[in-house]
Design a protein around this motif. Sequence first.
Motif, PDB file in Angstrom:
ATOM      1  N   CYS A  34     -15.853  -4.762   7.193  1.00 26.28           N
ATOM      2  CA  CYS A  34     -16.337  -5.961   6.504  1.00 26.28           C
ATOM      3  C   CYS A  34     -17.236  -6.830   7.364  1.00 26.28           C
ATOM      4  CB  CYS A  34     -15.154  -6.798   6.021  1.00 26.28           C
ATOM      5  SG  CYS A  34     -14.161  -5.978   4.777  1.00 26.28           S
ATOM      6  N   ALA A  40      -9.781 -13.100  10.464  1.00 27.38           N
ATOM      7  CA  ALA A  40     -10.259 -13.310   9.097  1.00 27.38           C
ATOM      8  C   ALA A  40      -9.778 -12.189   8.181  1.00 27.38           C
ATOM      9  CB  ALA A  40     -11.785 -13.398   9.073  1.00 27.38           C
ATOM     10  N   ALA A  41      -9.723 -10.971   8.708  1.00 25.33           N
ATOM     11  CA  ALA A  41      -9.233  -9.843   7.918  1.00 25.33           C
ATOM     12  C   ALA A  41      -7.768 -10.051   7.552  1.00 25.33           C
ATOM     13  CB  ALA A  41      -9.408  -8.531   8.690  1.00 25.33           C
ATOM     14  N   ARG A  44      -7.588 -12.681   4.782  1.00 19.11           N
ATOM     15  CA  ARG A  44      -8.034 -12.157   3.483  1.00 19.11           C
ATOM     16  C   ARG A  44      -7.016 -11.206   2.870  1.00 19.11           C
ATOM     17  NH1 ARG A  44     -14.570 -11.209   3.878  1.00 19.11           N
ATOM     18  NH2 ARG A  44     -15.067 -13.313   4.577  1.00 19.11           N
ATOM     19  N   ARG A  47      -4.103 -13.358   1.568  1.00 21.09           N
ATOM     20  CA  ARG A  47      -4.461 -14.048   0.315  1.00 21.09           C
ATOM     21  C   ARG A  47      -4.554 -13.077  -0.854  1.00 21.09           C
ATOM     22  NH1 ARG A  47      -9.003 -18.190   2.715  1.00 21.09           N
ATOM     23  NH2 ARG A  47      -7.516 -19.568   3.765  1.00 21.09           N
ATOM     24  N   ALA A  48      -5.082 -11.889  -0.601  1.00 24.52           N
ATOM     25  CA  ALA A  48      -5.184 -10.890  -1.667  1.00 24.52           C
ATOM     26  C   ALA A  48      -3.799 -10.459  -2.134  1.00 24.52           C
ATOM     27  CB  ALA A  48      -5.983  -9.682  -1.191  1.00 24.52           C
TER      28      ALA A  48
END
Length: 66
Positions: A34, A40-41, A44, A47-48
Amino acid sequence: MVSSSCPVPASNAPGENPPHAVAKARYAEIADVCGISEGAARVRVHRALEDLRRMLLPTPETPHDR
């Protein structure tokens, strides 16, 4: 869909395949694909997963649409 370059562990013997080491490799791979940092991964993915839980297990007081 991106296939993982991490091989499936051949053994689940204690100490041979620590889950945190496998998870770290996956986050590193996600970050690389990404073009984002590993932190950050992680955010994310977290959150997903929260969104997915909300969609699959809606509660009366929590609408499943975000």
